[in-house]
Enzyme design. Sequence first.
Site, PDB file in Angstrom:
ATOM      1  CG  HIS A 160      14.837 -17.414  54.441  1.00  0.00           C
ATOM      2  ND1 HIS A 160      15.542 -17.308  53.255  1.00  0.00           N
ATOM      3  CD2 HIS A 160      13.550 -17.663  54.103  1.00  0.00           C
ATOM      4  CE1 HIS A 160      14.713 -17.474  52.245  1.00  0.00           C
ATOM      5  NE2 HIS A 160      13.499 -17.689  52.733  1.00  0.00           N
ATOM      6  NE  ARG A 165      15.540 -20.689  46.957  1.00  0.00           N
ATOM      7  CZ  ARG A 165      15.199 -21.052  48.178  1.00  0.00           C
ATOM      8  NH1 ARG A 165      15.460 -22.246  48.614  1.00  0.00           N
ATOM      9  NH2 ARG A 165      14.560 -20.248  48.979  1.00  0.00           N
ATOM     10  CE  LYS A 201      10.424 -16.716  61.009  1.00  0.00           C
ATOM     11  NZ  LYS A 201       9.215 -17.032  61.790  1.00  0.00           N
ATOM     12  CE1 TYR A 235      10.498 -14.291  58.206  1.00  0.00           C
ATOM     13  CE2 TYR A 235      11.889 -15.733  56.886  1.00  0.00           C
ATOM     14  CZ  TYR A 235      10.729 -15.517  57.615  1.00  0.00           C
ATOM     15  OH  TYR A 235       9.808 -16.530  57.749  1.00  0.00           O
ATOM     16  CB  SER A 272      12.421 -19.349  58.081  1.00  0.00           C
ATOM     17  OG  SER A 272      12.706 -19.220  56.706  1.00  0.00           O
TER      18      SER A 272
END
Length: 188
Positions: free
Chosen positions: A11, A92, A58, A54, A9
């Site tokens: 993230h 976004r 990842k 999270y 991700s």
Amino acid sequence: MPRVVLASSHHAVGFYRNDAAGLPATDGVGGGVPAPHGPDGVPADAPPRPDGYYGWSKAAVEALGSLYADRYGMTVFALRIGACFDRPPGPRGLDTWLSPDDCARLVSACLSTGATGFRVLWGVSANTRRWWSLAEGREIGYTPQDDAEAYAGTVRATEAERRTSGLLGGVFCDWPLGEPWVGRSAAG
């Protein structure tokens, strides 16, 4: 299993900020760190800067993929997926959107390329406002065809999005660590 495609991700690198866009500094959240930039945008292999647990998980999965590629000679692709929905989920998403069709193209490229080893790729469409590099994906034959700009007139920013604009991880950068995301939308 000689080839693996990991669903990572953006993230994993969410605390990078887009200084090149000239956006105002974030207000009320950690300011992030300047994103590295290559000729086509933020390189896909930018070092991890997770925006929460999270994102940290990842980044850990990416490291595990690297371990298996190095130790066992596997081919591992870690896809730092943006926002994979039928349409961009908010402003976004005009930067980060990965259309379902382009997602299929990206996975297909990973499965059919002759490239080997460990690679990190951005899971993003050919968005006009994209600031992530597509060079690494193009190296393996990924040719995205969709652009979130077609939806630009249909998305509206929430207060949380305005507060975190310019951060790669968006509203995740402002979400209290350890609090559940249940019942929340990605738009804030």
